[in-house]
Every structure is written in structure tokens, then in C-alpha cells.
Design a protein around this motif. Structure first.
Motif, PDB file in Angstrom:
ATOM      1  N   GLY A  11      -3.198  -2.850 -51.418  1.00  9.16           N
ATOM      2  CA  GLY A  11      -3.274  -1.418 -51.682  1.00  9.16           C
ATOM      3  C   GLY A  11      -2.128  -0.639 -51.073  1.00  9.16           C
ATOM      4  N   LEU A  12      -1.672  -1.070 -49.907  1.00 13.13           N
ATOM      5  CA  LEU A  12      -0.588  -0.373 -49.213  1.00 13.13           C
ATOM      6  C   LEU A  12       0.793  -0.624 -49.807  1.00 13.13           C
ATOM      7  CD1 LEU A  12      -1.617  -0.996 -45.512  1.00 13.13           C
ATOM      8  CD2 LEU A  12      -1.723   1.180 -46.751  1.00 13.13           C
ATOM      9  N   GLU A  56       0.016  -8.100 -44.034  1.00 10.64           N
ATOM     10  CA  GLU A  56      -1.380  -8.093 -43.603  1.00 10.64           C
ATOM     11  C   GLU A  56      -1.558  -7.768 -42.123  1.00 10.64           C
ATOM     12  OE1 GLU A  56      -3.560 -11.475 -45.086  1.00 10.64           O
ATOM     13  OE2 GLU A  56      -2.590 -11.311 -47.048  1.00 10.64           O
ATOM     14  N   GLN A  57      -0.476  -7.282 -41.460  1.00  9.17           N
ATOM     15  CA  GLN A  57      -0.569  -6.936 -40.047  1.00  9.17           C
ATOM     16  C   GLN A  57       0.045  -5.583 -39.714  1.00  9.17           C
ATOM     17  OE1 GLN A  57       0.828 -10.039 -37.393  1.00  9.17           O
ATOM     18  NE2 GLN A  57       0.272 -11.585 -38.888  1.00  9.17           N
ATOM     19  N   LEU A  58       1.291  -5.355 -40.152  1.00 12.84           N
ATOM     20  CA  LEU A  58       2.024  -4.182 -39.688  1.00 12.84           C
ATOM     21  C   LEU A  58       3.030  -3.717 -40.729  1.00 12.84           C
ATOM     22  CD1 LEU A  58       2.908  -2.251 -37.312  1.00 12.84           C
ATOM     23  CD2 LEU A  58       4.556  -4.036 -36.724  1.00 12.84           C
ATOM     24  N   LEU A  59       3.067  -2.406 -40.923  1.00  5.57           N
ATOM     25  CA  LEU A  59       4.094  -1.774 -41.734  1.00  5.57           C
ATOM     26  C   LEU A  59       4.596  -0.577 -40.942  1.00  5.57           C
ATOM     27  CD1 LEU A  59       5.671  -1.578 -44.384  1.00  5.57           C
ATOM     28  CD2 LEU A  59       3.795  -0.207 -45.305  1.00  5.57           C
ATOM     29  N   SER A  60       5.871  -0.598 -40.592  1.00  6.07           N
ATOM     30  CA  SER A  60       6.484   0.481 -39.824  1.00  6.07           C
ATOM     31  C   SER A  60       7.714   0.941 -40.596  1.00  6.07           C
ATOM     32  CB  SER A  60       6.875  -0.024 -38.433  1.00  6.07           C
ATOM     33  OG  SER A  60       7.532   0.987 -37.705  1.00  6.07           O
ATOM     34  N   SER A  71      10.660  11.430 -39.893  1.00  3.40           N
ATOM     35  CA  SER A  71       9.548  11.053 -39.024  1.00  3.40           C
ATOM     36  C   SER A  71       9.321   9.552 -39.170  1.00  3.40           C
ATOM     37  CB  SER A  71       8.287  11.853 -39.376  1.00  3.40           C
ATOM     38  OG  SER A  71       7.895  11.633 -40.716  1.00  3.40           O
ATOM     39  N   LYS A  72       8.357   9.034 -38.435  1.00  4.27           N
ATOM     40  CA  LYS A  72       8.103   7.591 -38.440  1.00  4.27           C
ATOM     41  C   LYS A  72       6.618   7.344 -38.698  1.00  4.27           C
ATOM     42  CE  LYS A  72       8.405   3.416 -35.650  1.00  4.27           C
ATOM     43  NZ  LYS A  72       8.583   2.887 -34.299  1.00  4.27           N
ATOM     44  N   LEU A  73       6.353   6.424 -39.612  1.00  2.00           N
ATOM     45  CA  LEU A  73       5.001   6.044 -39.985  1.00  2.00           C
ATOM     46  C   LEU A  73       4.770   4.597 -39.588  1.00  2.00           C
ATOM     47  CD1 LEU A  73       2.395   6.790 -41.604  1.00  2.00           C
ATOM     48  CD2 LEU A  73       3.557   5.847 -43.606  1.00  2.00           C
ATOM     49  N   GLN A  74       3.652   4.352 -38.929  1.00  2.00           N
ATOM     50  CA  GLN A  74       3.283   2.977 -38.565  1.00  2.00           C
ATOM     51  C   GLN A  74       1.843   2.750 -38.993  1.00  2.00           C
ATOM     52  OE1 GLN A  74       2.594   1.663 -34.368  1.00  2.00           O
ATOM     53  NE2 GLN A  74       4.403   0.411 -34.801  1.00  2.00           N
ATOM     54  N   ILE A  75       1.613   1.644 -39.694  1.00  2.00           N
ATOM     55  CA  ILE A  75       0.275   1.274 -40.142  1.00  2.00           C
ATOM     56  C   ILE A  75      -0.015  -0.120 -39.621  1.00  2.00           C
ATOM     57  CG2 ILE A  75      -1.227   0.867 -42.115  1.00  2.00           C
ATOM     58  CD1 ILE A  75       0.574   2.831 -43.694  1.00  2.00           C
ATOM     59  N   LYS A  76      -1.062  -0.218 -38.810  1.00  2.00           N
ATOM     60  CA  LYS A  76      -1.482  -1.504 -38.252  1.00  2.00           C
ATOM     61  C   LYS A  76      -2.796  -1.914 -38.913  1.00  2.00           C
ATOM     62  CE  LYS A  76       0.490  -0.566 -33.700  1.00  2.00           C
ATOM     63  NZ  LYS A  76       0.204  -0.465 -32.265  1.00  2.00           N
ATOM     64  N   SER A  85      -9.543  -3.197 -40.840  1.00  2.00           N
ATOM     65  CA  SER A  85      -9.352  -1.869 -40.255  1.00  2.00           C
ATOM     66  C   SER A  85      -7.892  -1.471 -40.395  1.00  2.00           C
ATOM     67  CB  SER A  85      -9.777  -1.851 -38.786  1.00  2.00           C
ATOM     68  OG  SER A  85      -8.907  -2.639 -38.010  1.00  2.00           O
ATOM     69  N   LEU A  86      -7.678  -0.168 -40.428  1.00  2.00           N
ATOM     70  CA  LEU A  86      -6.346   0.390 -40.588  1.00  2.00           C
ATOM     71  C   LEU A  86      -6.155   1.469 -39.532  1.00  2.00           C
ATOM     72  CD1 LEU A  86      -4.724   1.572 -43.874  1.00  2.00           C
ATOM     73  CD2 LEU A  86      -4.951   3.158 -41.996  1.00  2.00           C
ATOM     74  N   LEU A  87      -5.056   1.393 -38.810  1.00  2.00           N
ATOM     75  CA  LEU A  87      -4.677   2.424 -37.844  1.00  2.00           C
ATOM     76  C   LEU A  87      -3.362   3.012 -38.322  1.00  2.00           C
ATOM     77  CD1 LEU A  87      -4.918   3.949 -35.134  1.00  2.00           C
ATOM     78  CD2 LEU A  87      -3.674   2.024 -34.098  1.00  2.00           C
ATOM     79  N   LEU A  88      -3.364   4.309 -38.633  1.00  2.00           N
ATOM     80  CA  LEU A  88      -2.177   4.993 -39.123  1.00  2.00           C
ATOM     81  C   LEU A  88      -1.678   5.938 -38.040  1.00  2.00           C
ATOM     82  CD1 LEU A  88      -1.596   6.439 -42.606  1.00  2.00           C
ATOM     83  CD2 LEU A  88      -1.152   7.877 -40.631  1.00  2.00           C
TER      84      LEU A  88
END
Length: 135
Positions: A11-12, A56-60, A71-76, A85-88
């Protein structure tokens, strides 16, 4: 979210999934060192440098609209039992942070419904955003 982390990653990053919750991928791929451009509206795109990409772990990545500061976006992502789970984390927004909060909330509602198999109509995005902004 009761989906596997592999579906969440799809999805991401998948060009077919992105328009159903975020925008249309018009250029690039999600790989470390790469660049992507996502069109959010006609003549309004965000360009991002992919800083880290661990499937499946990290997108920065950086986040840059023409009329905003960089700006900076990090999705764990994490898998817990049968749920992902997703941490944005979106850093460096400054004064526009208050408008991004209901925006990300709206986008993530759309992502969740897509992943659960009942995508929302993008024609209702802004009315949903306005409802969340009022909360």
C-alpha cells in the motif's frame, strides 16, 4: 491493522495502490538513493529523495512541495502477531504542521480502508479532511 506487513508495504509503495490513498506516482521507484514524484492534484506534486528503503520495515525520504520548505518523512513498519503497525514521523514542517495533522490522518484512513479491501472514494477526501480538521 489486521493485515500482514507485506500488504502494508504494498500500500505504501505500489504505483497502483498509491492513487487510492495518497497520490499518483509519476516518476521514480522506492529504492534507497532514488527519487519519486507523487502528484497530489493537477499541477501539484511532491518530490522526494529516498534516504532509506528497507522493504517491509522502513521508508525514509525527504518531502518537498513547490510552495513548502523541505521536510523529512519516516515510516516504520512492524509485524505483531497477525497485525502490522505503522509509525509515521514527519519532521521539519514548521508552521504547516497543524494542516498536516488532519491531512495525514485522512490519508491513513484511506490507506487502512484500501488494505482492508474496501477503498474509499477519493472524491470524498476533502470533506473527510474538513471533518477531521474540526475535531
Amino acid at each position: 491493522m489486521n493485515v500482514p506487513v507485506s500488504r502494508l508495504w504494498w500500500g505504501l509503495t505500489d504505483p497502483n495502490a498509491l492513487p487510492q490513498w495518497l497520490g499518483t506516482l509519476t516518476n521514480g521507484t522506492f529504492i534507497s538513493g532514488g527519487e519519486v514524484t507523487i502528484r497530489h492534484a493537477e499541477n501539484y506534486s511532491c518530490t522526494s529523495q529516498i534516504l532509506e528503503c528497507e522493504p517491509e520495515q522502513l521508508l525514509s525520504m525527504t518531502w518537498k512541495f513547490p510552495d513548502e520548505a523541505l521536510s523529512k518523512l519516516q515510516i516504520k513498519l512492524a509485524q505483531r502477531d497477525e497485525s502490522a503497525s505503522l509509525l509515521l514521523i514527519h519532521d521539519g514542517l514548521g508552521k504547516v504542521a497543524t494542516s498536516y495533522l488532519p491531512g495525514w490522518h485522512t490519508h491513513l484512513l484511506y490507506l487502512e480502508d484500501l488494505l482492508l479491501g474496501h477503498p474509499r472514494s477519493m472524491s470524498e477526501f476533502w470533506s473527510t479532511y474538513e471533518e477531521l480538521r474540526e475535531i
